[in-house]
Design an enzyme around this catalytic site. Structure first.
Site, PDB file in Angstrom:
ATOM      1  N   HIS B 158     -12.270  35.506  -3.951  1.00  0.00           N
ATOM      2  CA  HIS B 158     -12.137  34.139  -3.450  1.00  0.00           C
ATOM      3  C   HIS B 158     -12.633  33.143  -4.475  1.00  0.00           C
ATOM      4  CE1 HIS B 158     -16.255  35.319  -2.457  1.00  0.00           C
ATOM      5  NE2 HIS B 158     -16.565  34.046  -2.630  1.00  0.00           N
ATOM      6  N   HIS B 160     -14.351  29.235  -4.474  1.00  0.00           N
ATOM      7  CA  HIS B 160     -14.926  28.150  -3.667  1.00  0.00           C
ATOM      8  C   HIS B 160     -14.366  26.812  -4.144  1.00  0.00           C
ATOM      9  CE1 HIS B 160     -18.220  30.592  -1.834  1.00  0.00           C
ATOM     10  NE2 HIS B 160     -18.057  31.320  -2.907  1.00  0.00           N
TER      11      HIS B 160
HETATM   12 FE    FE Z   1     -18.567  33.451  -3.101  1.00  0.00          FE
END
Ligand code: FE
Lengths: 177, 240
Positions: B158, B160
């Site tokens: 992922h 951010h």
């Molecule tokens: Fe993270």
């Protein structure tokens, strides 16, 4: 099309939101030389439901200048936006000026947002100032009722203090604004 | 922006308390948030421009690398459009980016994962959307990483993201995931989003058309910020 859902900023938010890698775009020293108005040092400690410090937390501030104005027609010596990461004790500290009353805003206040691991969506709150006579008629403080004091900073030596309690006894009034 | 914003609907964003994500247990407020129309303070926000960004802020391959070096990992381009809930572009908004390296390790003093740091990767960047709300940045695909949540928990890969929009009440911090990652189904942070439709909005899609042959894989990730409140006379169809 609904808003993109929020996710926690996580424990490593400093990398993207502060200066762990690159130079910081937004810092905790908002008051530049010659800024108009009353200097304000705002400190606070963030604690969880067991009273433990939220050492990985980060607080953002956004406020009008001492005359209640916003860019582009406000005091250029003030950064209206600030960011501070909590220390190991969960404490944040901003150097700014006391906000003036923005037209249509009720009593003078700063807006704040809080990010941390375990916070799925950033928490909104506001910082008002004890002793301001306009507090009595502020719509938000009235709506907060007997919990309004959790949004009102009080003098602490030469500084002002607004502690934030995420959960439980003395829980801060968070806002859906 | 000083126009009122549409109230946030309950049940779309993750609730504060999602016990499978253990850190929420002592950090979730127990009281419902106090709902009020945004005041003038929250309806304005900081404005950023190109002067606030360095030339390599949007290139995570290079922005922390030594001269002639580059970060290790699959080379990716992430791009998309920032709009509001009425599909109007949100121009010139600042996007802050942070992520782990290709091994799943953050350059952070509190990350002690076994995977090594990459001396040429910082994991931090910024992008400014253009007049149509379009943005892009270059990076490497981050690796999954284990995290202490009481069991055997792994974050799916992922990135951010933090967006400012034009009003403090429009601010959004979220995470971008990658289409097809099998760890997504097991992630208590992603699954804090209540609906399948909501979770799908956090998944970047492979964009072969923007892929740069022999160079970089492209991923498309569109972002929606809160829109202006509608008058009772307006009715628009509401998609996911
Ligand atoms: Fe993270």
């Amino acid at each position: 099309m609904r808003e993109t859902p929020s996710q926690t900023a996580g424990p490593y938010l400093h990398i993207g939101m502060l200066d762990e890698v690159g130079p910081a775009l937004i810092g905790a020293s908002m008051r530049g030389p010659g800024a108009r108005g009353e200097a304000l040092t705002l400190i606070g400690r963030i604690t969880d439901g067991k009273g433990a410090p939220v050492a990985d937390g980060l607080v953002e501030m956004w406020q009008p200048d001492a005359d209640g104005r916003f860019p582009p027609v406000s005091d250029p010596a003030l950064s209206h936006v600030g960011r501070c990461a909590c220390d190991a004790d969960g404490t944040f500290r901003f150097e700014t000026v006391r906000p003036g009353a923005a037209p249509g805003s009720g009593a003078p206040h700063a807006a704040m947002m809080l990010y941390a691991r375990g916070v799925n969506r950033a928490l909104h709150l506001r910082c008002y100032f004890k002793g301001d006579p306009a507090n009595a008629d502020d719509p938000l403080l009235r709506a907060a009722g007997d919990r309004a004091h959790t949004l009102i900073a009080r003098p602490d030596g030469a500084a002002w203090r607004l502690d934030i309690r995420l959960q439980g006894r003395g829980e801060t009034v968070f806002l859906d604004v | 922006m000083t126009t009122p914003l549409r109230p946030r609907r309950s049940g779309w964003h993750p609730p504060a308390l999602t016990p499978a994500y253990r850190s929420t247990r002592l950090r979730a407020p127990t009281q419902a948030p106090l709902a009020l129309p945004s005041a003038p303070v929250e309806l304005r926000g900081p404005v950023f421009g190109h002067a606030d960004l360095g030339p390599l802020d949007g290139d995570l391959h290079l922005n922390a690398a030594a001269d002639g070096q580059s970060a290790i990992g699959p080379r990716i381009l992430v791009h998309g459009q920032v709009t509001d809930e009425d599909r109007r572009p949100v121009p010139h908004t600042l996007i802050e980016i942070w992520q782990a390296n290709a091994g799943g390790r953050y350059r952070h003093k509190r990350d002690g994962y076994l995977a090594p740091l990459d001396p040429n990767f910082g994991g931090c960047g910024r992008a400014l959307a253009d007049a149509d709300g379009r943005y892009a940045f270059r990076s490497i695909q981050p690796g999954p990483y284990p995290w202490p949540n009481g069991g055997n928990d792994w974050r799916p890969a992922h990135i951010h993201l933090s967006l400012f929009g034009h009003a403090f009440a429009q601010r959004l911090v979220t995470q971008l995931y990658f289409e097809g990652d099998p760890l997504m189904a097991h992630c208590p942070i992603l699954n804090a989003v209540p609906s399948e439709a909501g979770r799908a909005r956090l998944v970047a899609r492979l964009d072969l058309a923007r892929t740069e042959p022999m160079d970089t894989v492209a991923w498309r990730f569109d972002i929606v910020l809160r829109g202006a409140a509608q008058t009772p006379f307006e009715t628009r169809p509401e998609g996911p």
